[in-house]
Design an enzyme around this catalytic site. Structure first.
Site, PDB file in Angstrom:
ATOM      1  N   LYS A  21       0.844  -1.209   0.000  1.00  0.00           N
ATOM      2  CA  LYS A  21       0.000   0.000   0.000  1.00  0.00           C
ATOM      3  C   LYS A  21       0.873   1.250   0.000  1.00  0.00           C
ATOM      4  CE  LYS A  21      -1.793   1.649   4.134  1.00  0.00           C
ATOM      5  NZ  LYS A  21      -1.512   3.074   4.326  1.00  0.00           N
ATOM      6  N   ASN A  22       1.860   1.253   0.901  1.00  0.00           N
ATOM      7  CA  ASN A  22       2.629   2.489   1.077  1.00  0.00           C
ATOM      8  C   ASN A  22       3.665   2.714  -0.020  1.00  0.00           C
ATOM      9  OD1 ASN A  22       1.055   3.010   3.252  1.00  0.00           O
ATOM     10  ND2 ASN A  22       2.562   2.373   4.791  1.00  0.00           N
ATOM     11  N   ARG A  90      -3.484  10.045   3.246  1.00  0.00           N
ATOM     12  CA  ARG A  90      -2.272  10.822   3.514  1.00  0.00           C
ATOM     13  C   ARG A  90      -1.634  11.352   2.230  1.00  0.00           C
ATOM     14  NH1 ARG A  90      -1.689  12.223   8.216  1.00  0.00           N
ATOM     15  NH2 ARG A  90       0.569  12.251   8.077  1.00  0.00           N
ATOM     16  N   ASP A 114      -5.177   7.701   9.288  1.00  0.00           N
ATOM     17  CA  ASP A 114      -5.507   7.034  10.549  1.00  0.00           C
ATOM     18  C   ASP A 114      -5.552   7.974  11.731  1.00  0.00           C
ATOM     19  OD1 ASP A 114      -5.518   4.446   9.468  1.00  0.00           O
ATOM     20  OD2 ASP A 114      -3.349   4.572   9.325  1.00  0.00           O
ATOM     21  N   ASP A 304       4.235  -0.042  12.344  1.00  0.00           N
ATOM     22  CA  ASP A 304       3.084  -0.791  11.809  1.00  0.00           C
ATOM     23  C   ASP A 304       3.118  -2.278  12.180  1.00  0.00           C
ATOM     24  OD1 ASP A 304       1.879   1.394  10.366  1.00  0.00           O
ATOM     25  OD2 ASP A 304       3.575   1.268   9.017  1.00  0.00           O
ATOM     26  N   VAL A 326       7.364   6.136  17.478  1.00  0.00           N
ATOM     27  CA  VAL A 326       7.092   6.816  16.198  1.00  0.00           C
ATOM     28  C   VAL A 326       5.801   7.639  16.260  1.00  0.00           C
ATOM     29  CG1 VAL A 326       6.734   6.502  13.716  1.00  0.00           C
ATOM     30  CG2 VAL A 326       8.386   5.070  14.929  1.00  0.00           C
TER      31      VAL A 326
END
Ligand code: EPU
Length: 432
Positions: A21-22, A90, A114, A304, A326
């Site tokens: 996804k990222n 984002r 999120d 994550d 983080v």
């Protein structure tokens, strides 16, 4: 949308990782830097990509997605204003560089995404200003212009933010002259993006000590590229393999190099793995034992990964500690886990050794997990994407039925998760 899970089933078999996804969403942004066609293979069919495609179309991109192949072409930027279209992720702020380079001005909505803590964008804005942007903050958006064009600059980040690093790269590749980004993030998705931009014609490289340097070029061209496998999915499925009592799960396409820190913690807690040519097999033979871990930027233990790992730790004997460095609010899922039978307490003190920006700030960013606690099925609502996957993992190992609401959050990052878990033997049904 809901998932009904009848937990406690033995899970085993093979599961193939989707495209990350990222990485995929950032590759989409990179495609805006050229008027030529970009073709992506292994493109994940997930909510975050749909949200991104929707607003890309509104700024002029032609997008055709056929199965796992996506073709993007933005011959012309027709609209410098990115609308929020009801759902925001984002990504809009990352389009500033391409829009400025090709249109000269840009307007993007404030960030969505999120609810995992305070998510400021000061590092993004500092970088863009250094590169020549003038930024006006409006009611719900940033309006940005470049009166003297984009010019290379020396940038030193106060923290290695992933998004800000990407933003600075996107703005610098077509800027005039050299840009140096110090204390940049160097996550595998960023290295992958650098490779893609090189293939498009950029001059961009890595120096020592988290330095990225970029010599601006006049034009970038199209590219064909495979989206890298999702290392967050890999960590989620590996935790599931060890939490669910001894059955082997092979995660196809998992890349060893992306998971080095994860694999060490996995072995410490008592999990076992074997790396093969086409993936990694995960299982456990014996009981799990408590460990302490701290999240960090790459190459540290990724933020994550902590939610699925926390599920594993509820099944480990003894007191485990997680220090999240983080994000300041990434334990929202703990309440539901405790409801399911876990024994987790969160603290605002730093329970770890890493330098932490949240020290003394009062945010609950450390967790103490007392195990081993059997979990039982419950009705729960998903608070955010990764926490949602943690809920799902907990429901899969819990005894009895769980109903998980708000599955759209999980669908933002995980492709057809119910179908894929069914193939491993899960008793899971989607109610639309
Ligand atoms: N930060 C600032 N100022 C900034 C930017 C960030 O203070 O201008 C802080 C944030 O508040 C946070 C920390 O820096 O405390 C890390 O944020 P970062 O910018 O590195 O994260 P991001 O780019 O917003 C990406 C992923 C996240 C992943 C993080 C860390 C995407 C779309 N998101 O977020 O993934 O957790 O990097 O690796 O790439 C997810 O996939 O579920 C997810 C949240």
């Amino acid at each position: 949308m809901k998932l009904i899970i009848n937990g406690g089933k033995a899970l085993n078999g093979e599961i193939k990782l989707q495209g990350s996804k990222n990485a995929a969403t950032k590759m989409m942004v990179a495609s805006l830097l050229t008027d030529e066609e970009c073709i992506f293979e292994n493109f994940p069919q997930i909510g975050d990509v749909e949200i991104t495609a929707e607003f890309f179309r509104s700024i002029g991109s032609e997008i055709n997605i056929n199965g796992s192949i996506a073709v993007l072409k933005t011959s012309e930027i027709k609209n410098f204003k990115v609308e929020s279209l009801g759902r925001v992720n984002r990504i809009p702020i990352l389009t500033l560089g391409p829009l400025l380079a090709r249109f000269g001005k840009a307007q993007v909505p404030f960030l969505g995404g999120d609810k995992i803590g305070n998510r400021p964008v000061d590092i993004h804005l500092t970088a863009l200003k250094a590169l020549g942007a003038q930024i006006e903050t409006q009611e719900n958006s940033f309006l940005v212009s470049i009166p003297n064009g984009l010019k290379g600059a020396k940038i030193n980040f106060r923290y290695p933010s992933v998004g800000a690093t990407e933003n600075a790269i996107f703005a610098a590749v077509l800027a005039k002259g050299r840009t140096t980004i110090k204390n940049a993030a160097v996550e595998p998705e960023i290295i992958d993006l650098i490779e893609m931009l090189q293939n498009m014609g950029a001059i961009i490289g890595l120096g020592t000590d988290r330095t990225i340097y970029i010599d601006g070029v006049k034009k970038l061209g199209g590219v064909r590229r495979k989206v890298m496998p999702d290392r967050n999915e890999a960590a989620s499925f590996a935790c599931l393999a060890a939490a669910n009592k001894g059955n082997k799960i092979k995660i196809k396409e998992a890349i060893h190099n992306h998971l080095i820190t994860f694999l060490n913690e996995f072995r410490r807690v008592g999990g076992e793995y074997r790396v093969e040519n086409d993936g990694i097999i995960f299982w456990r033979s014996n009981g799990l034992s408590a460990i302490e871990l701290e999240t960090d930027t790459h190459p540290g233990f990724m933020t994550d990964w902590q939610q699925p790992f926390a599920i594993l730790l509820t099944q480990a004997d003894g007191i485990s500690i997680i220090h999240e460095t983080v994000y300041d609010n990434r334990f929202s899922y703990v309440k539901d886990l405790n409801f399911m039978g876990a024994n987790i307490k969160v603290f605002s003190k730093c329970l770890g050794e890493l330098p932490c920006r949240f020290n003394g700030e009062g945010q609950y960013h450390s967790a103490v997990i007392s195990g081993l606690t059997p979990l039982s099925g419950k009705n729960i609502k998903v608070p955010d994407l990764r926490a949602g996957m943690a809920h799902l993992t907990a429901a899969l190992i819990a005894q009895g039925e769980s109903v998980i609401e708000g599955v759209e959050e999980i669908d933002r990052g995980y492709e057809r998760i119910d179908e894929r878990l069914k193939n491993l033997g899960a008793d899971i049904n989607r109610i639309i």
